[in-house]
Design an enzyme around this catalytic site. Structure first.
Site, short mmCIF file in Angstrom:
data_model
loop_
_atom_site.label_atom_id
_atom_site.label_comp_id
_atom_site.label_asym_id
_atom_site.label_seq_id
_atom_site.Cartn_x
_atom_site.Cartn_y
_atom_site.Cartn_z
N ARG A 1 37.90 32.37 15.27
CA ARG A 1 37.35 33.66 16.03
C ARG A 1 36.40 33.22 16.85
NH1 ARG A 1 33.81 37.72 15.94
NH2 ARG A 1 33.39 37.60 13.64
N TYR B 1 39.77 44.39 40.64
CA TYR B 1 40.94 44.81 39.67
C TYR B 1 40.59 46.06 38.92
CZ TYR B 1 43.77 44.77 35.47
OH TYR B 1 44.30 45.18 34.72
N ASP C 1 35.03 36.66 40.10
CA ASP C 1 36.41 36.66 39.31
C ASP C 1 37.22 35.84 40.25
OD1 ASP C 1 39.00 37.03 38.57
OD2 ASP C 1 38.64 39.01 38.04
N LYS D 1 47.26 34.76 34.76
CA LYS D 1 47.89 34.44 35.77
C LYS D 1 48.08 33.00 36.34
CE LYS D 1 46.88 39.02 35.95
NZ LYS D 1 46.16 39.91 34.90
#
Length: 398
Positions: free
Chosen positions: A60, A113, A183, A208
């Site tokens: 993790r 977004y 971003d 993406k």
């Protein structure tokens, strides 16, 4: 300058972050499918958990396959380090929760977004963080203050493809003592490297273009060694949005062809945008590569090419839906950056929760359609779009 820093982008896309596996000689990075790692003795375990010694102890927080992806992204972005997450929103949430506290303010140049804007407005507002929206850099100057901890930007913006002057925005933010988060999902490090324009952190929905094949969900943030260490220690450890090793493997594979894919995406998007100029069915056409785009000059300074997204406004939701339903090569789906062309109606999908007032203010109209232009033959894509436009009723919003 290190050997890696002197290498070109395509070379680093293939080689950065990994070499032959030291144990087996494997050419591809192995998928380390393990939840935990033995650390030998209690003293070393304590150092690992405290972040005082690098190493692997729990997937993790650290995994060799994931680490190879992080190191590749750091190299491609020109960053000191990078930290990976299980999704782009996991990355955005970790940034917000690491660097913001009650009483702070965050400013952004909209639109963003829809998920990011929802995080800022709906979630952070509950915990005493003030959120300011600016239309442009000049408006940003009037909104930042000594309470502003983060300034959040996209390049270009989603879905209107507005271009923000990153260097100018960073100067405004830094004058107020704020960190700049960019971003870079739409541009990728192949087209824009925001850290070179003054950004402190650069994030991606790696789902993406970085993955590029529509088969992985992931996020990543790059920046200085100190900021990434803080983000890893707090944002990754406490938010828990960890990236799995198989997803990291897919990203490593995808990144090797990133520069080749982006060249094709950009060339196809430019050709499509030029073919659509002055089309009578369109009320507006948004693509930074067009001379008439208001952000064209800034984009030319910040970007190697102008990206793979084209947005067009057909004037009404009726017209937009008719157009979308007649496309054959542009699959209707959210997301973007796939080798396959995709299409979406932001107002009713990715941005619907923002509400009509915010959508109208940000130019996300009922007639706006976002096209993620893939790497198919450009002639086929142009024919598909022009054919769908012929099916739009003349009375539908025009």
């Amino acid at each position: 300058m290190s050997k890696q820093e002197s290498q070109g982008f395509r070379t680093r896309a293939v080689h950065a972050g990994h070499g032959l596996d030291p144990v087996t000689g494997a050419h591809a990075v192995p998928i380390y499918a393990t939840s935990t790692f033995g650390y030998g003795n209690a003293e070393r375990g304590a150092r690992l958990f405290a972040g005082e010694e690098p190493g692997y102890f729990y997937s993790r927080l650290s995994n060799p396959t994931v680490r190879a992806f992080e190191e590749k992204i750091a190299s491609l972005e020109g960053a000191g380090d990078a930290v990976a997450f299980g999704s782009g929103m996991g990355a955005a949430s970790a940034v917000a929760l690491t660097f913001l506290k009650a009483g702070d303010a965050v400013a952004f140049v909209g639109p963003l977004y829809g998920g990011t804007e929802g995080l800022l407005r709906d979630i952070l507002g509950r915990f005493g963080v003030t959120v300011h929206e600016a239309r442009d850099v000049e408006a940003l100057r009037t909104l930042v203050s000594d309470r502003t901890r983060l300034v959040w930007l996209e390049t270009p913006t989603n879905p209107t493809l507005k271009v923000v002057d990153l260097r100018a925005a960073a100067k405004v933010a830094h004058a107020a003592g704020a960190l700049v988060v960019v971003d870079n999902t739409f541009s990728t490090p192949y087209l824009t490297r925001p850290l070179e324009f003054g950004a402190d952190l650069v994030m991606h929905s790696a789902t993406k273009y970085l993955g590029g094949h529509g088969d992985v969900i992931a996020g990543v943030v790059a920046g200085s060694t100190d900021l990434v260490a803080e983000l890893r220690l707090h944002g990754l450890r406490h938010v828990g949005a960890a990236l799995g090793p198989f997803e990291a493997y897919l990203l490593l594979r995808g990144l090797k062809t990133l520069p080749l894919r982006m060249e094709a995406h950009c060339a196809n998007a430019q050709a499509l945008a030029e073919a659509l100029q002055d089309h009578p069915a369109l009320q507006a056409l948004h693509y930074p590569g067009l001379q008439g785009h208001p952000g064209h000059e800034v984009a030319a300074r910040q970007m190697r090419a102008f990206g793979g997204l084209v947005s067009l406004d057909l004037g009404s939701q009726e017209a937009a839906f008719a157009f979308l339903d007649h496309l054959k090569l542009f699959t209707q789906a959210v997301s973007l950056g796939d080798v396959e062309s995709l299409s979406s109606h932001p107002a009713s999908t990715t941005h619907q929760l923002l509400g009509e007032e915010t959508l109208a203010r940000q130019g996300i109209t009922p007639g706006l359609v976002r096209l993620s232009v893939g790497i198919e033959d450009p002639e086929d894509l142009i024919r598909d779009v022009l054919g769908a436009l012929e099916k739009v009723p003349v009375s539908a919003g025009r």
